[in-house]
Design an enzyme around this catalytic site. Structure first.
Site, PDB file in Angstrom:
ATOM      1  N   GLY A 107      -1.966 -10.016   2.931  1.00 26.17           N
ATOM      2  CA  GLY A 107      -1.975  -9.170   4.108  1.00 26.17           C
ATOM      3  C   GLY A 107      -1.640  -7.730   3.766  1.00 26.17           C
ATOM      4  N   PRO A 108      -1.821  -6.844   4.727  1.00 30.15           N
ATOM      5  CG  PRO A 108      -2.879  -5.722   6.464  1.00 30.15           C
ATOM      6  CD  PRO A 108      -2.416  -7.077   6.059  1.00 30.15           C
ATOM      7  N   PRO A 109       0.391  -4.093   3.738  1.00 32.94           N
ATOM      8  CG  PRO A 109       0.470  -2.275   2.276  1.00 32.94           C
ATOM      9  CD  PRO A 109      -0.458  -3.007   3.187  1.00 32.94           C
ATOM     10  N   GLY A 110       3.799  -4.310   4.812  1.00 34.41           N
ATOM     11  CA  GLY A 110       4.676  -4.226   5.980  1.00 34.41           C
ATOM     12  C   GLY A 110       4.455  -5.276   7.037  1.00 34.41           C
ATOM     13  CG  HIS A 119     -10.518  23.216  16.697  1.00 31.89           C
ATOM     14  ND1 HIS A 119     -11.544  23.427  15.815  1.00 31.89           N
ATOM     15  CD2 HIS A 119     -10.046  21.964  16.424  1.00 31.89           C
ATOM     16  CE1 HIS A 119     -11.693  22.358  15.047  1.00 31.89           C
ATOM     17  NE2 HIS A 119     -10.787  21.463  15.394  1.00 31.89           N
ATOM     18  CD  GLU A 120      -6.618  20.613  18.149  1.00 29.98           C
ATOM     19  OE1 GLU A 120      -6.984  19.466  18.500  1.00 29.98           O
ATOM     20  OE2 GLU A 120      -6.601  20.986  16.967  1.00 29.98           O
ATOM     21  CB  THR A 160       9.119 -10.320   1.424  1.00 25.79           C
ATOM     22  OG1 THR A 160       8.200  -9.715   0.508  1.00 25.79           O
ATOM     23  CG2 THR A 160      10.376 -10.709   0.685  1.00 25.79           C
ATOM     24  N   GLY A 168       5.270  -8.523   6.796  1.00 32.77           N
ATOM     25  CA  GLY A 168       6.314  -9.543   6.806  1.00 32.77           C
ATOM     26  C   GLY A 168       6.057 -10.705   5.877  1.00 32.77           C
TER      27      GLY A 168
END
Length: 681
Positions: free
Chosen positions: A259-262, A481-482, A266, A264
């Site tokens: 899975g992606p980092p972070g 621009h925004e 571990t 859970g």
């Protein structure tokens, strides 16, 4: 000046629970029911884990250092008398015959011969040219005969014999550098080897073992219900192996958490050990790799040996891709130490008995780079995907972490979860922690909704840099621009809703138009992709419509639009001209984990067509954004005025300016009372 994040104060250690008074009929080592209590969970290192250098090693190091310093002081310090060489005849003989010898002389017997040294008296005529020829302190080489002794006795000059220690001094001069480098080698090499109690401990495992029941259970793991269900039978097997072995089943030898980092991974492994109540060995994949070939393989053998002694147990290898990368990449050569470690790991996983009760769990974010032999059944039998949590999962994760945070009653965790699509469990924990720090900086009693919103904006787009001075002309350019981004986003179908528009510098940008998706994105339609292209080009289009000249502020927007258009043509088959086809094959470096080359499986004519299609998509998106802005000039100018006045405006106000105020829904008319049918006569 902008506020600065305060440094969080260290958390005081928790107070121990009050001791229960002992009963008259109960031993201090028994529970109230008479049973023997289980030992508390302890994070004890395994017997093979390295320890600090022993006492004799430290004593030897201090003795070596003191001897080196003392020898240096002896050789390079002190008042050492220097004697200059003169001729024995006639210079020395003239000094003796004329009575110019002061005090006594020394007859020194050395390895290179015998010489006499001493000090002369002042010469009779200080202005003569002879003074610089005869030094004040002199020495003259003589033959080892008795003539010198008779000469000195006749002149009544006292003398004494002395043994020269030049050999010892020369030996020490040569020995001192060797002692220094030997001490340096000791600190750099032997100290590491002796860290575990001897040279043999260099190949011992560094895995840490948690004895007894763990502190983490499935209740501490939220948002991953499917993953917990998949590993629940592993917990049941570790608790009651006989239930499965009597039917011929065996425990999976390996479980790979992907899975992606972070997310859970571990934490889930620790929860499995906590639920099963078995020892838990934890080690990182990089702990196996050393500069010496064979050390990693030795540590793998020792780790499995320790695990078998404590079976049933769990071995958890975090970031296994550090040691388990494919051996068949053909890129960058080989690494004997890493490959030997991997070979030993493969042998151990498929070599021990199925009934040994040793379960190997590993976590990785890159399963595609792992060796195929490691992923086959019999080693890692299962791959459990621990993905980013959905809406319900994020809500559950926030509730778990919110137990440690003092939240205001106005905070709705479900609303927070809706505004954090794409956040992992670690991101959500960081979100609440940042919100708590912000609330503490403002001296609040509890964390409210505004603190969480500010923390989310800080994580996603960076912190506001109000201290950066921007002149009025640049502010107006940024506002135009925004405003272009915001207006095009509101008028484009399936575009993400506008959350906030600001001209306050955040991160590396002078302004930002913030979008928050309403739901988790599982697919990207062609309409939504075209809308994103138009929104990306909205800033440049607004500069062209409302300014006499445009600048370089749209560089990042153009880059993102080009990447998106290229993916639409080459990956997703969204081009009407080229059709549903994939162009190009990415070749990734298995050791760096990044793209290093792209092979072309198409002709030059097709490559030209791809470039034309990418340019067409970008140009059409630019023209669409420009036409929308020209049709809504009043809305853009009003948004620009508000931005120059307030610097930040919410998305609801922008939508109201562009589309007009939303009419309230009319109340539902009350339904008439049903008329009862006439009764039959």
């Amino acid at each position: 000046m902008p506020d600065q994040d305060p440094t969080p104060a260290p958390t005081p250690p928790p107070l121990p629970p009050p001791e229960e008074p002992e009963g008259p009929d109960r031993s201090p080592d028994q529970n109230p029911d008479g049973s023997t209590p289980e030992p508390p969970p302890e994070d004890d290192p395994s017997p093979s884990s390295p320890s600090r250098p022993s006492g004799p090693a430290r004593v030897f190091a201090w003795i070596l250092l003191a001897a080196t310093i003392g020898l240096s002081v002896y050789l390079f310090s002190g008042n050492r008398t220097t004697y200059e060489e003169i001729a024995y005849a006639p210079t020395f003989l003239d000094l003796v015959h004329n009575g110019l010898i002061d005090k006594e002389v020394e007859i020194v017997q050395g390895i290179s011969g015998t010489y006499v040294q001493g000090q002369r008296k002042p010469l009779p005529d200080d202005n003569t040219a002879r003074k610089p020829e005869i030094p004040l302190r002199f020495k003259a080489t003589v033959l080892p005969t008795e003539r010198l002794q008779n000469l000195l006795e006749d002149a009544e000059i006292p003398f004494r014999y002395k043994q020269d220690n030049a050999l010892l001094t020369s030996f020490l001069y040569q020995l001192l550098p060797s002692i220094f480098f030997l001490g340096l080698i000791y600190w750099l090499f032997f100290r590491q080897m002796h860290g575990g109690g001897g040279a043999a401990a260099f190949g011992k495992s560094r895995a840490k073992m948690v004895r007894g029941k763990g502190k983490v259970t499935f209740d501490d793991v939220a948002g991953e219900d499917e993953a917990k269900e998949e590993v629940s039978e592993i917990v049941a097997f570790l608790k009651d192996p006989g239930k499965f072995t009597k039917l011929g089943g065996r425990i999976p030898r390996g479980v790979l958490l992907v899975g992606p980092p972070g997310t859970g991974k571990t934490l889930l492994a620790r929860a499995i050990a906590g639920e099963a109540g078995v020892p838990f060995f934890s080690i990182s994949g990089s702990d196996f790799i050393e500069m010496f070939v064979g050390v990693g393989a030795s540590r793998v053998r020792d780790m499995f040996e320790q695990a078998r002694k404590n079976s049933p147990c769990i071995i958890f290898i975090d970031e296994i891709d550090a040691v388990g990368r494919s051996r068949f990449s053909g890129l960058g050569g080989g690494h004997d130490e890493r490959e030997q470690t991997l070979n030993q790991l493969l042998t151990e996983m498929d070599g021990f008995e199925p009934s040994s009760g040793v379960l190997v769990m590993a976590a990785t974010t890159r399963p595609d780079v792992l060796d195929p032999a490691l992923l086959r059944p019999g080693r890692f039998d299962r791959q459990v995907v621990v993905d980013l949590p959905p809406l319900d999962g994020r809500t559950a994760i926030l509730k778990v972490h919110a137990k440690k945070i003092k939240l205001d009653a106005s905070v709705d965790l479900e609303r927070v979860a809706r505004g954090t699509a794409g956040f992992s469990g670690a991101d959500l924990a960081n979100l609440l922690n940042e919100a708590a720090l912000i609330a503490a900086r403002h001296s609040k009693e509890a964390v409210d909704r505004s603190d969480i919103d500010e923390a989310r904006d800080k994580i996603l787009w960076g912190r506001e840099r109000k201290s950066r001075v921007v002149d009025e002309e640049d502010k107006r350019k940024t506002a135009i621009h925004e405003a272009g981004h915001a207006v095009v986003a509101i008028l484009s179908p399936e575009a993400d809703p506008v959350h906030r528009v600001t001209i306050i510098p955040r991160g590396m940008a002078l302004g930002a138009t913030m979008f928050l998706p309403e739901k988790d994105q599982v697919d990207l339609s062609r309409t939504k992709a075209l809308s994103r292209l138009a929104v990306s080009m909205g800033g440049r289009a607004a500069e062209e419509v409302f300014l006499p000249d445009f600048g370089a502020g749209a560089a990042q927007d153009i880059k993102q639009a080009t990447e998106l258009a290229h993916a639409m043509v080459c990956k997703w088959g969204m081009s009407d001209r080229l059709g549903p086809r994939s162009f190009g094959t990415n070749e990734e470096h298995l050791f760096l984990g990044r793209e290093v080359s792209r092979s072309r499986d198409f002709s030059e004519k097709t490559a030209q067509a791809i470039d034309e299609e990418v340019s067409r998509l970008i140009n059409e998106a630019h023209d669409k954004a420009k036409s929308l802005l020209e049709a809504h000039r009043d809305a853009v100018e009003k948004i620009v005025s508000l931005l120059l006045e307030k610097e930040t405006i919410d998305g609801e106000l922008v939508v109201e300016i562009v589309r007009g105020p939303v009419a309230p829904e009319p109340p539902e008319a009350p339904s008439p009372d049903p008329v009862a049918p006439p009764e039959a006569e």
